[in-house]
Design a protein around this motif. Structure first.
Motif, PDB file in Angstrom:
ATOM      1  N   HIS A 168    -104.501  16.468-106.084  1.00  0.00           N
ATOM      2  CA  HIS A 168    -104.023  16.577-104.706  1.00  0.00           C
ATOM      3  C   HIS A 168    -103.080  17.765-104.535  1.00  0.00           C
ATOM      4  N   ALA A 169    -102.734  18.024-103.288  1.00  0.00           N
ATOM      5  CA  ALA A 169    -101.689  18.981-102.924  1.00  0.00           C
ATOM      6  C   ALA A 169    -100.769  18.320-101.912  1.00  0.00           C
ATOM      7  N   ASP A 170     -99.469  18.629-101.993  1.00  0.00           N
ATOM      8  CA  ASP A 170     -98.473  18.108-101.054  1.00  0.00           C
ATOM      9  C   ASP A 170     -98.015  19.236-100.140  1.00  0.00           C
ATOM     10  N   LEU A 171     -98.144  19.021 -98.820  1.00  0.00           N
ATOM     11  CA  LEU A 171     -97.769  20.020 -97.836  1.00  0.00           C
ATOM     12  C   LEU A 171     -96.883  19.393 -96.774  1.00  0.00           C
ATOM     13  N   LEU A 172     -96.278  20.224 -95.960  1.00  0.00           N
ATOM     14  CA  LEU A 172     -95.405  19.763 -94.888  1.00  0.00           C
ATOM     15  C   LEU A 172     -95.709  20.554 -93.627  1.00  0.00           C
ATOM     16  N   ILE A 173     -95.805  19.833 -92.512  1.00  0.00           N
ATOM     17  CA  ILE A 173     -95.982  20.475 -91.208  1.00  0.00           C
ATOM     18  C   ILE A 173     -94.679  20.353 -90.432  1.00  0.00           C
ATOM     19  N   ILE A 174     -94.225  21.463 -89.867  1.00  0.00           N
ATOM     20  CA  ILE A 174     -93.041  21.445 -89.008  1.00  0.00           C
ATOM     21  C   ILE A 174     -93.448  21.949 -87.625  1.00  0.00           C
ATOM     22  N   ASP A 175     -92.633  21.661 -86.635  1.00  0.00           N
ATOM     23  CA  ASP A 175     -92.968  22.096 -85.279  1.00  0.00           C
ATOM     24  C   ASP A 175     -92.965  23.617 -85.170  1.00  0.00           C
ATOM     25  N   ASN A 176     -91.848  24.234 -85.574  1.00  0.00           N
ATOM     26  CA  ASN A 176     -91.700  25.680 -85.425  1.00  0.00           C
ATOM     27  C   ASN A 176     -90.519  26.126 -86.278  1.00  0.00           C
ATOM     28  N   GLU A 177     -90.727  27.149 -87.104  1.00  0.00           N
ATOM     29  CA  GLU A 177     -89.675  27.581 -88.016  1.00  0.00           C
ATOM     30  C   GLU A 177     -88.445  28.092 -87.266  1.00  0.00           C
ATOM     31  N   LYS A 178     -88.655  28.899 -86.255  1.00  0.00           N
ATOM     32  CA  LYS A 178     -87.539  29.453 -85.488  1.00  0.00           C
ATOM     33  C   LYS A 178     -86.737  28.347 -84.814  1.00  0.00           C
ATOM     34  N   GLU A 179     -87.450  27.358 -84.242  1.00  0.00           N
ATOM     35  CA  GLU A 179     -86.776  26.246 -83.580  1.00  0.00           C
ATOM     36  C   GLU A 179     -86.036  25.355 -84.573  1.00  0.00           C
ATOM     37  N   LEU A 180     -86.598  25.211 -85.767  1.00  0.00           N
ATOM     38  CA  LEU A 180     -85.945  24.399 -86.798  1.00  0.00           C
ATOM     39  C   LEU A 180     -84.572  24.977 -87.121  1.00  0.00           C
ATOM     40  N   ILE A 181     -84.493  26.296 -87.247  1.00  0.00           N
ATOM     41  CA  ILE A 181     -83.216  26.953 -87.540  1.00  0.00           C
ATOM     42  C   ILE A 181     -82.266  26.816 -86.351  1.00  0.00           C
ATOM     43  N   ARG A 182     -82.783  27.007 -85.139  1.00  0.00           N
ATOM     44  CA  ARG A 182     -81.924  26.869 -83.960  1.00  0.00           C
ATOM     45  C   ARG A 182     -81.332  25.470 -83.882  1.00  0.00           C
ATOM     46  N   LYS A 183     -82.142  24.443 -84.118  1.00  0.00           N
ATOM     47  CA  LYS A 183     -81.653  23.064 -84.073  1.00  0.00           C
ATOM     48  C   LYS A 183     -80.594  22.825 -85.139  1.00  0.00           C
ATOM     49  N   ARG A 184     -80.823  23.386 -86.317  1.00  0.00           N
ATOM     50  CA  ARG A 184     -79.847  23.203 -87.390  1.00  0.00           C
ATOM     51  C   ARG A 184     -78.519  23.873 -87.033  1.00  0.00           C
ATOM     52  N   VAL A 185     -78.578  25.095 -86.526  1.00  0.00           N
ATOM     53  CA  VAL A 185     -77.369  25.823 -86.141  1.00  0.00           C
ATOM     54  C   VAL A 185     -76.623  25.069 -85.044  1.00  0.00           C
ATOM     55  N   ASP A 186     -77.341  24.560 -84.060  1.00  0.00           N
ATOM     56  CA  ASP A 186     -76.696  23.811 -82.982  1.00  0.00           C
ATOM     57  C   ASP A 186     -76.051  22.533 -83.508  1.00  0.00           C
ATOM     58  N   PHE A 187     -76.699  21.888 -84.478  1.00  0.00           N
ATOM     59  CA  PHE A 187     -76.128  20.666 -85.047  1.00  0.00           C
ATOM     60  C   PHE A 187     -74.820  20.971 -85.779  1.00  0.00           C
ATOM     61  N   ILE A 188     -74.802  22.053 -86.538  1.00  0.00           N
ATOM     62  CA  ILE A 188     -73.565  22.429 -87.233  1.00  0.00           C
ATOM     63  C   ILE A 188     -72.453  22.683 -86.218  1.00  0.00           C
ATOM     64  N   ARG A 189     -72.775  23.436 -85.190  1.00  0.00           N
ATOM     65  CA  ARG A 189     -71.762  23.793 -84.189  1.00  0.00           C
ATOM     66  C   ARG A 189     -71.218  22.561 -83.468  1.00  0.00           C
ATOM     67  N   THR A 190     -72.091  21.610 -83.144  1.00  0.00           N
ATOM     68  CA  THR A 190     -71.682  20.462 -82.324  1.00  0.00           C
ATOM     69  C   THR A 190     -71.264  19.247 -83.124  1.00  0.00           C
ATOM     70  N   HIS A 191     -71.653  19.164 -84.402  1.00  0.00           N
ATOM     71  CA  HIS A 191     -71.374  17.956 -85.183  1.00  0.00           C
ATOM     72  C   HIS A 191     -70.566  18.192 -86.461  1.00  0.00           C
ATOM     73  N   GLN A 192     -70.600  19.404 -87.012  1.00  0.00           N
ATOM     74  CA  GLN A 192     -70.006  19.597 -88.333  1.00  0.00           C
ATOM     75  C   GLN A 192     -68.780  20.503 -88.336  1.00  0.00           C
ATOM     76  N   GLN A 193     -68.311  20.904 -87.170  1.00  0.00           N
ATOM     77  CA  GLN A 193     -67.087  21.699 -87.120  1.00  0.00           C
ATOM     78  C   GLN A 193     -65.912  20.793 -86.773  1.00  0.00           C
ATOM     79  N   MET A 194     -64.834  20.905 -87.539  1.00  0.00           N
ATOM     80  CA  MET A 194     -63.635  20.112 -87.281  1.00  0.00           C
ATOM     81  C   MET A 194     -63.003  20.570 -85.967  1.00  0.00           C
TER      82      MET A 194
END
Length: 533
Positions: A168-194
């Protein structure tokens, strides 16, 4: 003393054990009868050599119940080989098949491709994607599966052949690479900053506990509080946000970054740029701290044009050289970025001094050659890769061939850490096996595939491609950083480590650790490889 690359590929399972140092001969194991479904790690822990050994690797056969009179056989060949190509050749000669994909993480709407190689005609071949039959097209010496990438999530493509065998092979599908990074950056800004102005860590980017759905304030007993503090590896969040701001000019990001820059300069650094990991300025005056904080300052200079950030970056590196000299194999030394920033800021004197410091460091790395000094772990991918990353950048700046010659000599050593198994967890992912303990909530030793620092090898391949013009290394660089995207989720959350084996010390693994801690360096290097910043 080998890098054991394991593929638990059922009837096509193998172990490719490459000698550390990459000098052959190497050892291979090919399964020739029976099936292996997973592996476990035994004898890991604080009392079992700590971070220095990987433990005992135990291959697990498939689950089965034998009735009276029944039998089941496992057979394998052990053989000597001279490297990956010879290993592949010998696998096929022994009747095995090898599955591969051009990449292992896809965006929705792309076409997934898997190719199964064989030197002989296969009988009764077929394939399934997540249990649903898909077409197989025979090709010369291979069998090809092509299928559209549908909804986001894990994909397993099973290939059946020869009356009951499979791999077999194991793969992963994501919605969009650019959007994945944007969502991560927004999460850090809104949830992980003191954001509590009364907290001395105000402005810091912090560890996040996905189970508790809150910042982890590092206030409970844990194995190593300095790996959960408000500085050190967590600076990667700041570097990521600074890079994203360079790309987007998002005003909300700028506000967050200005608060973070103030936190670094006023709370983690002294007036003369001694750089600590925590606001009490007592914990961990590490060489790594200086590199990462300087990287952030130079990114901020590039983003804002404020010369003060170029000054801070330069002075931070000068403080490191004063304290640690020229022999520290720091991760991510910003050679090109630092020099470009000083040149752009018309800091000619400082440019010449920093270049001189880099040349002295390069001389030490060349003198040491393959005799890498032990760091926090005796021998690891993140000692070898930073040396090559540094020397490749120094060649690009100076065009002195002695640096490129040394890069070429050391490249096989860093490549030996990476396997070619058909899985987004393993393909081009460097072997690491201790980070889940030191940085994770579960504090579990054992194979972490992927661990984000594997992305430094992506940076090595990127710079090597720039040095030599070899486009194959740029493709490999993209695979490294793309496979690390599995550490980031569609809701903006993240995990510091994926514990890959089926079990570790008898405890079920195969999970993403609940802490979002230091993994954002993977996105820092993703942006380097894909956007050149």
């Amino acid at each position: 003393r080998t890098h054991a690359h394991i593929w638990e590929g059922e009837n096509a399972a193998y172990v490719n054990a490459l000698r550390m140092g990459a000098f052959g001969p190497h050892l291979g194991m090919a399964l020739t009868k029976g099936s292996v479904k997973s592996y476990e790690i035994w004898e890991r822990g604080r009392k079992k050599a700590n971070s220095q050994t990987r433990g005992i690797i135990a291959l697990n056969p498939i689950n089965l119940v034998l009735k009276p009179g029944e039998s089941y056989s496992l057979q394998w060949n052990l053989f000597v080989h001279n490297g990956n190509e010879d290993f592949r050749r010998q696998l096929l000669e022994r009747g095995s098949v090898i599955a591969s994909c051009p990449k292992y993480i896809y965006e929705k709407g792309e076409t997934i491709k898997m190719e199964v190689h064989s030197t002989r005609p296969l009988k009764k071949y077929s394939a399934q994607m997540n249990g649903v039959p898909v077409a197989v097209t025979p090709n010369k010496d291979s069998y090809i599966v092509k299928v559209p990438a549908g909804q986001a999530g894990k994909v397993r493509i099973d290939f059946f052949y020869d009356d009951g065998k499979q791999t077999h092979a194991d793969l992963l599908i994501i919605d969009n690479e650019k959007e994945l990074i944007r969502k991560r950056v927004d999460f850090i800004r809104t949830h992980q900053q003191m954001t509590d102005p009364k907290d001395p860590r105000f402005g810091a980017y912090m560890v996040y506990d996905n189970e508790g759905d809150s910042i982890y304030p590092n206030n409970t007993p844990n194995c190593n509080p300095v790996d959960r503090d408000e500085g050190a590896e967590r600076v990667g969040m700041g570097v990521l946000l600074a890079k994203q701001y360079r790309l987007t000019k998002d005003k909300l990001l700028k506000t967050s970054l200005l608060n973070y820059a103030h936190f670094l300069r006023e709370k983690l650094q002294t007036k003369d740029y001694v750089t600590y990991s925590s606001v009490d300025q007592t914990n961990r005056n590490r060489g790594y701290n200086y590199i990462w904080v300087a990287d952030f300052y130079f990114q901020m200079y590039q983003a804002t044009g404020n010369k003060l950030y170029a000054v801070h970056g330069y002075q931070t590196l000068q403080s490191m050289f004063r304290q640690f000299g020229y022999g520290f194999y720091a991760i991510g030394i910003p050679v090109q970025l630092g020099l470009q920033s000083l040149k752009k800021a018309d800091m000619t004197k400082e440019y010449k001094k920093l270049l001189s410091d880099f040349v002295k460091t390069g001389d030490v790395f060349i003198k040491n050659g393959l005799n890498y000094p032990a760091h926090e772990v005796n021998y690891e991918q993140s000692i070898v890769a930073p040396a090559i990353q540094f020397l490749a950048q120094l060649y690009l700046v100076t065009k002195d061939n002695k640096y490129l010659d040394e890069v070429k000599r050391q490249m096989p050593v860093v490549e030996a850490f990476n396997g070619f198994q058909p899985s987004y967890h393993l393909n081009e992912v460097g072997i690491r096996h201790w980070d889940g303990h030191w940085f994770g909530k579960r504090e579990m030793f054992g194979d972490t595939f992927p661990h984000y620092w594997s992305s430094i090898t992506g940076a090595v391949y990127y710079y090597y491609a720039l040095c030599t013009g070899d486009k194959s290394y740029m493709e490999r660089a993209q695979n490294v950083v793309r496979n690390n995207l599995c550490l980031f989720f569609e809701d903006g959350r993240a995990s510091c480590a994926y514990m890959y084996p089926y079990k570790i010390n008898g405890i079920k693994a195969q999970f993403y650790d609940p802490y979002a801690n230091d993994q954002d360096w993977a996105l820092v290097y993703y942006l380097l490889v894909n956007h050149g910043i």
